[in-house]
Structure formats: structure tokens, C-alpha cells
Design a protein around this motif. Structure first.
Motif, PDB file in Angstrom:
ATOM      1  N   ALA A  78      -3.384-146.994 -70.786  1.00 51.62           N
ATOM      2  CA  ALA A  78      -2.787-146.113 -69.785  1.00 51.62           C
ATOM      3  C   ALA A  78      -3.448-146.392 -68.438  1.00 51.62           C
ATOM      4  O   ALA A  78      -4.659-146.584 -68.369  1.00 51.62           O
ATOM      5  N   GLU A  79      -2.643-146.428 -67.395  1.00 51.87           N
ATOM      6  CA  GLU A  79      -3.190-146.787 -66.088  1.00 51.87           C
ATOM      7  C   GLU A  79      -3.170-145.654 -65.084  1.00 51.87           C
ATOM      8  O   GLU A  79      -3.506-145.851 -63.921  1.00 51.87           O
ATOM      9  N   SER A  80      -2.781-144.455 -65.521  1.00 53.41           N
ATOM     10  CA  SER A  80      -2.860-143.297 -64.632  1.00 53.41           C
ATOM     11  C   SER A  80      -2.883-142.034 -65.483  1.00 53.41           C
ATOM     12  O   SER A  80      -2.423-142.027 -66.629  1.00 53.41           O
ATOM     13  N   ALA A  81      -3.417-140.986 -64.895  1.00 42.69           N
ATOM     14  CA  ALA A  81      -3.461-139.703 -65.603  1.00 42.69           C
ATOM     15  C   ALA A  81      -2.055-139.217 -65.938  1.00 42.69           C
ATOM     16  O   ALA A  81      -1.816-138.669 -67.023  1.00 42.69           O
ATOM     17  N   MET A  82      -1.120-139.440 -65.022  1.00 39.09           N
ATOM     18  CA  MET A  82       0.249-138.985 -65.273  1.00 39.09           C
ATOM     19  C   MET A  82       0.884-139.763 -66.427  1.00 39.09           C
ATOM     20  O   MET A  82       1.642-139.192 -67.217  1.00 39.09           O
ATOM     21  N   GLU A  83       0.581-141.049 -66.536  1.00 39.02           N
ATOM     22  CA  GLU A  83       1.073-141.822 -67.685  1.00 39.02           C
ATOM     23  C   GLU A  83       0.512-141.229 -68.977  1.00 39.02           C
ATOM     24  O   GLU A  83       1.222-141.120 -69.979  1.00 39.02           O
ATOM     25  N   SER A  84      -0.761-140.867 -68.957  1.00 42.25           N
ATOM     26  CA  SER A  84      -1.374-140.271 -70.149  1.00 42.25           C
ATOM     27  C   SER A  84      -0.685-138.965 -70.512  1.00 42.25           C
ATOM     28  O   SER A  84      -0.345-138.729 -71.675  1.00 42.25           O
ATOM     29  N   HIS A  85      -0.476-138.115 -69.524  1.00 40.64           N
ATOM     30  CA  HIS A  85       0.185-136.831 -69.784  1.00 40.64           C
ATOM     31  C   HIS A  85       1.622-137.043 -70.281  1.00 40.64           C
ATOM     32  O   HIS A  85       2.073-136.333 -71.189  1.00 40.64           O
ATOM     33  N   LEU A  86       2.318-138.015 -69.720  1.00 41.95           N
ATOM     34  CA  LEU A  86       3.679-138.305 -70.165  1.00 41.95           C
ATOM     35  C   LEU A  86       3.680-138.797 -71.610  1.00 41.95           C
ATOM     36  O   LEU A  86       4.481-138.347 -72.432  1.00 41.95           O
ATOM     37  N   ARG A  87       2.770-139.704 -71.939  1.00 42.51           N
ATOM     38  CA  ARG A  87       2.682-140.206 -73.313  1.00 42.51           C
ATOM     39  C   ARG A  87       2.438-139.064 -74.284  1.00 42.51           C
ATOM     40  O   ARG A  87       3.100-138.966 -75.330  1.00 42.51           O
TER      41      ARG A  87
END
Length: 174
Positions: free
Chosen positions: A64-73
Motif C-alpha cells: 500500500a502506498e498511501s493511508a487512503m489506499e489502506s483504508h480503502l482496501r
């Protein structure tokens, strides 16, 4: 000053599981500040935040390359979708590099992109359009999500559900 893995565990007292996952994803990702083993070793049994840290550790992923990507996943997986591969390089039938996507289910040729505000920049927008055309002509379905989708994900989840239903039928037939 605490080393990164210990600082991650110290945050477990006040962070939600999702926020601790996002921080952990960053530490074990491109930043290279810790490994999953480092994070596991930083958990101190009996200390405050142990439960949160253990739950987060199970969900941290390299890629994951951003916090928002992590939250989306996390939102996508919590909604019952399969775990996506992270930051996948996609190539066309002729092996030409088409682009890198935030999340993907390559078997289904479904990609999920988190578009932050920087995607509204004119040059970035033009690049994204050209790139998306390449994905489309090579049989990929790219679904875009924004902060609004994270706040109210029902429409995003319905789009993903339909994409999987459509693609599952095609992978069985073809």
C-alpha cells in the motif's frame, strides 16, 4: 525517541485498528522503516493497546502506498470482497506496460484506484485518461474511488459487486 516499530505499537493505545493498519502499511512498505516481524516483536504482552495491535498486525500488507489506499482496501475486504493484490504492474497483450494500479484482482482484470485530490490537476487528469484507455482496450475494468466513496461506500461496493459478477461469468466461459 522510539524506533518505528515501537512507535507503531505505542500508537495502538489511541489509534483505531484501521489507522494502525495504515501506519503499519506505511512502515513496511516503500518507507522500509520496519518489517512485519519488527512490528510483531514490538507488541508487549500486558501493555495497553495489545488487542488493537494484534488485530492490526493481521491486516498489514506490504504494497500500500498511501493511508487512503489502506483504508480503502480494508473497507473492500470488510465488505466481503476478496483481498486484492497491491500496486500491480499491468501489461497489455503485447507485453507493453499499461500502468500500475493501486489494487487489482488480475484473474478478473478488475482494478481499483484511489484518486486523491492531486488527480484533479490538469496534467494528472490527462495522464489518467490516456492510461485508462489503455486498460480498457486491453480488457481491464478500472473502478475509481475517492474520499467520498470511503465515507459512503455503498455505491462503490455495488459497482465492485457488479464487476465481479460480470467478470466471474466471463472467466467461467472463457
Amino acid at each position: 525517541m522510539s524506533p518505528p516499530a515501537r512507535a507503531w505499537f505505542e500508537c495502538a493505545e489511541t489509534f483505531s485498528v484501521a489507522d494502525l493498519v495504515a501506519l503499519g502499511d506505511h512502515l513496511v512498505g516503500k518507507a522500509g522503516l520496519a518489517t512485519l516481524d519488527d512490528l510483531a516483536a514490538a507488541i508487549r504482552p500486558g501493555a495497553r493497546g495489545v488487542r488493537t495491535a494484534r488485530l492490526a498486525l493481521e491486516r498489514i500488507r506490504v504494497g500500500a502506498e498511501s493511508a487512503m489506499e489502506s483504508h480503502l482496501r480494508l473497507a473492500v475486504v470488510d465488505a466481503g470482497f476478496p483481498e486484492p493484490e497491491l500496486n500491480v504492474d499491468v501489461h497489455g497483450a503485447d507485453a507493453q506496460f499499461l500502468g500500475r494500479v493501486d489494487m487489482a484482482w488480475p484473474t478478473y482484470r478488475i482494478a481499483l484506484e484511489y484518486d486523491g485530490d492531486h488527480h484533479r490537476d490538469q496534467d494528472t487528469y490527462r495522464h489518467d485518461q490516456r492510461r485508462n484507455n489503455g486498460f480498457t482496450v486491453n480488457g481491464w475494468l478500472v473502478i475509481h474511488a475517492t474520499a467520498v466513496d470511503l465515507a459512503r461506500p455503498a455505491v462503490l461496493f455495488e459497482r465492485l459487486r457488479r464487476a465481479f459478477a460480470d467478470r466471474a461469468g466471463k472467466t467461467r466461459r472463457g
